[in-house]
Write a protein that holds these residues in place. Structure first.
Motif, PDB file in Angstrom:
ATOM      1  N   ASP A  13       0.832  -1.205   0.000  1.00 42.56           N
ATOM      2  CA  ASP A  13       0.000   0.000   0.000  1.00 42.56           C
ATOM      3  C   ASP A  13       0.860   1.245   0.000  1.00 42.56           C
ATOM      4  OD1 ASP A  13      -2.660  -1.365   2.123  1.00 42.56           O
ATOM      5  OD2 ASP A  13      -2.357  -1.425  -0.033  1.00 42.56           O
ATOM      6  N   THR A  14       1.946   1.212   0.786  1.00 35.65           N
ATOM      7  CA  THR A  14       2.829   2.380   0.895  1.00 35.65           C
ATOM      8  C   THR A  14       3.490   2.688  -0.436  1.00 35.65           C
ATOM      9  OG1 THR A  14       3.273   1.838   3.213  1.00 35.65           O
ATOM     10  CG2 THR A  14       4.798   3.348   2.127  1.00 35.65           C
ATOM     11  N   ALA A  15       4.086   1.662  -1.074  1.00 38.36           N
ATOM     12  CA  ALA A  15       4.764   1.885  -2.346  1.00 38.36           C
ATOM     13  C   ALA A  15       3.780   2.239  -3.454  1.00 38.36           C
ATOM     14  CB  ALA A  15       5.556   0.635  -2.729  1.00 38.36           C
ATOM     15  N   PHE A  16       2.543   1.738  -3.348  1.00 37.31           N
ATOM     16  CA  PHE A  16       1.536   2.074  -4.354  1.00 37.31           C
ATOM     17  C   PHE A  16       1.217   3.561  -4.318  1.00 37.31           C
ATOM     18  CE2 PHE A  16      -1.662   1.119  -7.374  1.00 37.31           C
ATOM     19  CZ  PHE A  16      -2.809   1.825  -7.040  1.00 37.31           C
ATOM     20  N   LYS A  17       1.218   4.140  -3.114  1.00 34.64           N
ATOM     21  CA  LYS A  17       0.968   5.572  -2.976  1.00 34.64           C
ATOM     22  C   LYS A  17       2.204   6.402  -3.291  1.00 34.64           C
ATOM     23  CE  LYS A  17      -2.528   4.737   0.614  1.00 34.64           C
ATOM     24  NZ  LYS A  17      -2.846   4.856   2.061  1.00 34.64           N
ATOM     25  N   ASP A  18       3.381   5.879  -2.927  1.00 37.60           N
ATOM     26  CA  ASP A  18       4.637   6.600  -3.147  1.00 37.60           C
ATOM     27  C   ASP A  18       5.690   5.614  -3.639  1.00 37.60           C
ATOM     28  OD1 ASP A  18       6.922   8.570  -1.043  1.00 37.60           O
ATOM     29  OD2 ASP A  18       6.838   8.204  -3.216  1.00 37.60           O
ATOM     30  N   PRO A  19       5.848   5.437  -4.966  1.00 39.77           N
ATOM     31  CA  PRO A  19       6.785   4.443  -5.503  1.00 39.77           C
ATOM     32  C   PRO A  19       8.218   4.630  -5.026  1.00 39.77           C
ATOM     33  CG  PRO A  19       5.305   5.214  -7.225  1.00 39.77           C
ATOM     34  CD  PRO A  19       5.067   6.102  -6.036  1.00 39.77           C
ATOM     35  N   SER A  20       8.581   5.819  -4.609  1.00 41.47           N
ATOM     36  CA  SER A  20       9.964   6.060  -4.169  1.00 41.47           C
ATOM     37  C   SER A  20      10.297   5.299  -2.895  1.00 41.47           C
ATOM     38  CB  SER A  20      10.202   7.554  -3.962  1.00 41.47           C
ATOM     39  OG  SER A  20       9.417   8.038  -2.868  1.00 41.47           O
ATOM     40  N   THR A  21       9.274   4.826  -2.169  1.00 38.33           N
ATOM     41  CA  THR A  21       9.533   4.100  -0.919  1.00 38.33           C
ATOM     42  C   THR A  21       9.897   2.638  -1.170  1.00 38.33           C
ATOM     43  OG1 THR A  21       7.190   3.510  -0.658  1.00 38.33           O
ATOM     44  CG2 THR A  21       7.935   5.584   0.340  1.00 38.33           C
ATOM     45  N   ASP A  22       9.706   2.161  -2.395  1.00 41.21           N
ATOM     46  CA  ASP A  22      10.004   0.746  -2.675  1.00 41.21           C
ATOM     47  C   ASP A  22      11.510   0.510  -2.750  1.00 41.21           C
ATOM     48  OD1 ASP A  22      10.381  -1.155  -5.565  1.00 41.21           O
ATOM     49  OD2 ASP A  22       9.690  -1.994  -3.652  1.00 41.21           O
ATOM     50  N   LYS A  23      11.986  -0.500  -2.031  1.00 41.41           N
ATOM     51  CA  LYS A  23      13.403  -0.868  -2.051  1.00 41.41           C
ATOM     52  C   LYS A  23      13.604  -2.259  -2.651  1.00 41.41           C
ATOM     53  CE  LYS A  23      14.752   2.865   0.128  1.00 41.41           C
ATOM     54  NZ  LYS A  23      13.451   3.541   0.172  1.00 41.41           N
ATOM     55  N   ALA A  24      12.582  -3.102  -2.591  1.00 44.35           N
ATOM     56  CA  ALA A  24      12.742  -4.487  -3.031  1.00 44.35           C
ATOM     57  C   ALA A  24      12.819  -4.612  -4.547  1.00 44.35           C
ATOM     58  CB  ALA A  24      11.597  -5.345  -2.500  1.00 44.35           C
ATOM     59  N   GLY A  25      12.076  -3.778  -5.258  1.00 48.43           N
ATOM     60  CA  GLY A  25      12.012  -3.900  -6.711  1.00 48.43           C
ATOM     61  C   GLY A  25      13.368  -3.806  -7.375  1.00 48.43           C
ATOM     62  N   SER A  26      14.158  -2.815  -6.991  1.00 46.05           N
ATOM     63  CA  SER A  26      15.473  -2.630  -7.606  1.00 46.05           C
ATOM     64  C   SER A  26      16.406  -3.789  -7.285  1.00 46.05           C
ATOM     65  CB  SER A  26      16.089  -1.313  -7.137  1.00 46.05           C
ATOM     66  OG  SER A  26      16.217  -1.304  -5.710  1.00 46.05           O
ATOM     67  N   ILE A  27      16.284  -4.347  -6.072  1.00 41.98           N
ATOM     68  CA  ILE A  27      17.138  -5.474  -5.682  1.00 41.98           C
ATOM     69  C   ILE A  27      16.796  -6.713  -6.514  1.00 41.98           C
ATOM     70  CG2 ILE A  27      17.642  -7.086  -3.810  1.00 41.98           C
ATOM     71  CD1 ILE A  27      17.459  -4.760  -1.880  1.00 41.98           C
ATOM     72  N   VAL A 122       2.475 -23.089 -11.020  1.00 44.08           N
ATOM     73  CA  VAL A 122       2.402 -22.772 -12.442  1.00 44.08           C
ATOM     74  C   VAL A 122       0.961 -22.458 -12.822  1.00 44.08           C
ATOM     75  CG1 VAL A 122       2.690 -23.690 -14.776  1.00 44.08           C
ATOM     76  CG2 VAL A 122       4.384 -24.208 -13.019  1.00 44.08           C
ATOM     77  N   ARG A 123       0.788 -21.358 -13.532  1.00 46.75           N
ATOM     78  CA  ARG A 123      -0.502 -21.039 -14.152  1.00 46.75           C
ATOM     79  C   ARG A 123      -0.283 -21.070 -15.661  1.00 46.75           C
ATOM     80  NH1 ARG A 123      -5.481 -18.705 -13.445  1.00 46.75           N
ATOM     81  NH2 ARG A 123      -6.271 -17.466 -15.180  1.00 46.75           N
ATOM     82  N   ASN A 124      -1.038 -21.913 -16.346  1.00 49.61           N
ATOM     83  CA  ASN A 124      -0.845 -22.121 -17.776  1.00 49.61           C
ATOM     84  C   ASN A 124       0.606 -22.506 -18.034  1.00 49.61           C
ATOM     85  OD1 ASN A 124      -3.562 -21.461 -18.282  1.00 49.61           O
ATOM     86  ND2 ASN A 124      -3.080 -19.289 -18.356  1.00 49.61           N
ATOM     87  N   ARG A 125       1.403 -21.594 -18.604  1.00 48.34           N
ATOM     88  CA  ARG A 125       2.822 -21.886 -18.897  1.00 48.34           C
ATOM     89  C   ARG A 125       3.756 -20.945 -18.138  1.00 48.34           C
ATOM     90  NH1 ARG A 125       1.720 -21.468 -25.223  1.00 48.34           N
ATOM     91  NH2 ARG A 125       0.312 -19.912 -24.357  1.00 48.34           N
ATOM     92  N   THR A 126       3.239 -20.321 -17.082  1.00 50.55           N
ATOM     93  CA  THR A 126       4.015 -19.318 -16.343  1.00 50.55           C
ATOM     94  C   THR A 126       4.267 -19.770 -14.918  1.00 50.55           C
ATOM     95  OG1 THR A 126       3.088 -17.519 -17.675  1.00 50.55           O
ATOM     96  CG2 THR A 126       4.047 -16.918 -15.551  1.00 50.55           C
ATOM     97  N   LEU A 127       5.533 -19.700 -14.492  1.00 52.58           N
ATOM     98  CA  LEU A 127       5.912 -19.988 -13.116  1.00 52.58           C
ATOM     99  C   LEU A 127       5.636 -18.763 -12.253  1.00 52.58           C
ATOM    100  CD1 LEU A 127       7.373 -21.878 -11.069  1.00 52.58           C
ATOM    101  CD2 LEU A 127       9.496 -20.746 -11.729  1.00 52.58           C
ATOM    102  N   ILE A 128       5.000 -18.956 -11.097  1.00 51.80           N
ATOM    103  CA  ILE A 128       4.666 -17.860 -10.185  1.00 51.80           C
ATOM    104  C   ILE A 128       5.268 -18.148  -8.824  1.00 51.80           C
ATOM    105  CG2 ILE A 128       2.814 -16.506  -9.124  1.00 51.80           C
ATOM    106  CD1 ILE A 128       0.981 -17.477 -11.402  1.00 51.80           C
ATOM    107  N   VAL A 129       6.000 -17.172  -8.264  1.00 53.56           N
ATOM    108  CA  VAL A 129       6.615 -17.310  -6.943  1.00 53.56           C
ATOM    109  C   VAL A 129       6.367 -16.029  -6.158  1.00 53.56           C
ATOM    110  CG1 VAL A 129       8.773 -17.582  -5.673  1.00 53.56           C
ATOM    111  CG2 VAL A 129       8.396 -18.899  -7.741  1.00 53.56           C
ATOM    112  N   THR A 130       5.961 -16.171  -4.887  1.00 52.07           N
ATOM    113  CA  THR A 130       5.755 -15.009  -4.023  1.00 52.07           C
ATOM    114  C   THR A 130       6.894 -14.921  -3.020  1.00 52.07           C
ATOM    115  OG1 THR A 130       4.461 -16.184  -2.351  1.00 52.07           O
ATOM    116  CG2 THR A 130       3.262 -15.325  -4.245  1.00 52.07           C
ATOM    117  N   LEU A 131       7.472 -13.730  -2.897  1.00 51.76           N
ATOM    118  CA  LEU A 131       8.583 -13.492  -1.980  1.00 51.76           C
ATOM    119  C   LEU A 131       8.138 -12.553  -0.856  1.00 51.76           C
ATOM    120  CD1 LEU A 131      11.404 -12.798  -4.606  1.00 51.76           C
ATOM    121  CD2 LEU A 131      10.806 -14.975  -3.541  1.00 51.76           C
ATOM    122  N   PRO A 132       8.855 -12.545   0.280  1.00 46.99           N
ATOM    123  CA  PRO A 132       8.512 -11.615   1.358  1.00 46.99           C
ATOM    124  C   PRO A 132       8.772 -10.169   0.935  1.00 46.99           C
ATOM    125  CG  PRO A 132      10.547 -12.788   1.852  1.00 46.99           C
ATOM    126  CD  PRO A 132       9.970 -13.442   0.643  1.00 46.99           C
ATOM    127  N   GLY A 133       8.229  -9.240   1.697  1.00 48.38           N
ATOM    128  CA  GLY A 133       8.361  -7.828   1.350  1.00 48.38           C
ATOM    129  C   GLY A 133       9.689  -7.215   1.749  1.00 48.38           C
TER     130      GLY A 133
END
Length: 674
Positions: A13-27, A122-133
């Protein structure tokens, strides 16, 4: 080989309002770039189910699908952590091994890894993995499994599994850049052979295919003759010698002759998934095994008989979440400490870093020298996780009869207390074969000759049994000829505990399975007909086979299912699955039974109970509603497409009217929501 494509979704929610707060994406972007992936999109979604699902469907469905989708955030226990609830319903095939790999990697860093709820599949032909925040946690989890992503993605995209595995596991490990444990000399080489095919052709002996069989004489008017195959077709039975059993009688006979669960010992690991515990498991260690901090901050020691005063204190040591030797903390000193790290001996509490300010640095300006503590309201034991506060040594952590699920919680709990092996109930090995000279491989090229039928049942049943968590042996197609049938059945029963056959159990002159079981293999047929629709010729037998290891006679189970595809799947769900569950210690055995409201008029059979393929939906009024999948002819395997239940229709001359309550056996996930 072209680059594999990945899409990254940051859920916050925080990064959705302010993308500059996201640190995980760049890593995560850096990790994938280092592994030479093509990052086609990086998006941010709020902690809400619908937006998360919209991104995944956009990336995984259609021709322009990505090879992998990786999310970060929302996998904890907070009220707003909705990622598992959003992702799990979209997955077609779960990947518990990847979940276990991530949890094992994180547990090596901190026991708090047990508080994560990752999902992979896997959904259809795509691998899906969820990681911690957490950026650190997300990176550690991804690095633990990313080298296996290409192998998973290539298979999910439809590559030839046999060709991929031709070089063996060691070759795969070398190509992926990973190392596995040394293989024991007596361990058999790994082998994976799975089929996923769908057909809509009849597979039966003498059924005629697309029209219902019609008899013009009554059973009592037909003289009973010999069932000896050597006597020729003119002397075959015109009337079945086997009494018609009710479904309840058939289930009771199966239960009586299914062996009781046998306890074996297995190591704690991914291979435990799907097993049921054969005894209680007690914790050999406490969790945590040491006094640990639950925050980042500073460990303090209270003066004798006094409260801890705020002020400036020197830092005497640092405690990280790793194995270290700590000296006792002296009065008047503090220790910098991270979440999950052990408290130094003598420490009484932890002050959160938010309640402090830096006072001075060391001469090289690289470390904190003194810190000012801004509060004197800290209590003894504050922000401290005491020894055994999560799990006490000697306590029962899992009970006999509990299952080890693919979600990973049970494995994580066992790993957290150092459990090396557990006692579980052995699962039977299931062999599957098709019978009939007219049956040809489903993937044989070219047009069918007159009378030939593609093998629908074997690949369908292999998928169903494996999907239910049991090991299978693909025994192929066998001839209707008596000698070949006997030899193949005998050899097959030496390899498996339970044998499932399809076809050859009706009244045709080439339907020789029952006489072969009785006359050639000294088997006992416990029932050869069931008063049900579809599936009337279903047969259940036990056959004594000499063990190749002990030399003793072992009783093997044989389920001979009808050749028509829909009949085979209905009878597997109704009869075979409860036996496999009972053998494995799963209770209650069989598909769950619920009450549903019929949403259409359905005609019943006045002589036999009928099991109709249907879709059951949960609606806003809190009730379950069922609607059939269309034509229910026994040869129509298409009637299972989309079905998640078998509606149990009573014996009745008339219809079950819309709005009436009936029983249903649930085969899959319910659709809709309350």
């Amino acid at each position: 080989m072209p680059k594999l494509k990945v899409a990254l979704l940051i859920i916050s929610d925080t990064a959705f309002k302010d993308p500059s707060t996201d640190k995980a994406g760049s890593i995560l972007r850096e990790v994938f770039q280092a592994s030479d992936w093509d990052i086609i999109d990086v998006s941010i979604a709020p902690d809400e189910v619908l937006p998360i699902q919209q991104y995944i469907i956009k990336w995984a469905d259609g021709e322009n699908y990505v090879n992998a989708i990786v999310t970060t955030g929302g996998t904890g226990f907070a009220v707003k952590d909705n990622t598992p609830e959003a992702v799990e319903p979209l997955i077609h095939r779960h990947a518990p091994g990847l979940v276990h790999g991530m949890l094992s990697s994180s547990l090596a860093v901190t026991p708090f890894a047990m508080m994560s709820r990752p999902v992979a599949g896997v959904r259809n032909r795509t691998l899906i993995v969820t990681l911690p925040g957490s950026p650190k946690g997300a990176k550690e989890n991804l690095e633990a499994i990313i080298k296996l992503f290409p192998h998973a993605c290539v298979q999910a995209a439809g590559a030839d599994s046999r060709a991929i595995h031709a070089g063996g596991v060691k070759q795969l490990e070398k190509e992926a850049g990973v190392e596995g444990p040394e293989k024991k000399d007596d361990a058999p080489p790994g082998h994976s052979h799975a089929h996923h095919h769908h057909h809509d052709h009849p597979h039966s002996h003498g059924s005629g295919g697309h029209t219902m069989p019609i008899a013009h004489t009554k059973p009592d008017d037909r003289p009973q003759q010999s069932n000896d195959p050597s006597a020729g077709p003119t002397r075959r039975y015109r009337k079945s010698p086997y009494p018609m059993r009710s479904v309840e009688e058939a289930l009771n006979l199966i239960s009586q002759h299914t062996p009781q669960p046998q306890v074996i010992t297995l190591p704690v690991g991914e291979s435990l998934i799907g097993y049921v515990l054969g005894e209680d498991v007690t914790a050999s260690e406490a969790v945590p095994a040491f006094r640990a901090s639950i925050v980042d901050g500073y460990a303090i020691r209270f003066p004798t008989s006094r409260v801890f005063d705020k002020g400036v204190y020197p830092i005497s040591m640092i405690s990280h979440a790793q194995a270290i030797d700590l000296q006792p903390l002296k009065e008047g000193e503090i220790a910098r400490i991270t979440t999950g790290a052990p408290l130094p001996p003598g420490a009484d509490a932890v002050v959160m870093v938010e309640d402090t300010v830096l006072n001075s640095l060391t001469e090289d300006n690289r470390e904190e020298k003194e810190v000012e503590i801004l509060t004197s309201e800290v209590k003894r034991g504050e922000n401290v996780r005491e020894i055994g506060s999560d799990v006490k040594a000697g306590s029962v952590i899992l009970k006999k009869g509990e299952g080890i699920s693919a979600v990973g919680g049970e494995l994580g709990l066992l790993a957290s207390v150092g459990t090396i092996e557990v006692k579980v109930y052995k699962k039977p090995v299931v062999g599957i074969l098709s019978t009939g000279d007219e049956i040809v491989l489903h993937d044989r090229k070219g047009e069918l000759k007159l009378g030939e039928v593609r093998d629908t049942n074997r690949p369908t049943l292999l998928t169903a049994v494996r999907g239910s968590g049991f090991d299978t042996v693909d025994l192929g197609i066998i001839s209707d000829k008596p000698g070949a049938l006997e030899t193949t059945l005998r050899e097959s029963l030496r390899k498996v505990d339970v044998l499932i056959t399809t076809g050859g159990v009706s009244m045709g002159e080439l339907d020789l399975l029952k006489p072969t079981l009785e006359r050639s293999l000294s088997g006992t047929i416990h029932f050869g007909r069931v008063s049900m629709k579809p599936g009337k010729p279903t047969t259940f037998a036990t056959v004594p086979i000499k063990s190749s290891t002990t030399g003793a006679r072992e009783s093997k189970l044989v389920f001979s299912l009808p050749g028509n595809p829909a009949s085979g799947m209905v009878t597997f769900s109704l009869f075979v699955l409860p036996s496999l569950h009972q053998w494995s210690g799963i209770s209650p055995a069989g598909l769950p039974r619920v009450k549903v409201t019929i949403d259409e008029d359905i005609r019943c059979d006045r002589l036999r109970a009928e099991y109709v393929r249907a879709v059951v939906e949960a609606r806003a009024d809190g009730k379950l509603y069922a609607i059939t999948t269309g034509g229910q002819r026994s040869s129509r395997i298409g009637s299972f497409k989309g079905a998640n239940a078998l509606v149990c229709l009573p014996v009745k001359d008339g219809v079950v009217e819309r709005g009436e309550l009936v029983d249903a056996l649930i085969m899959g996930k319910l659709i809709g929501g309350l």
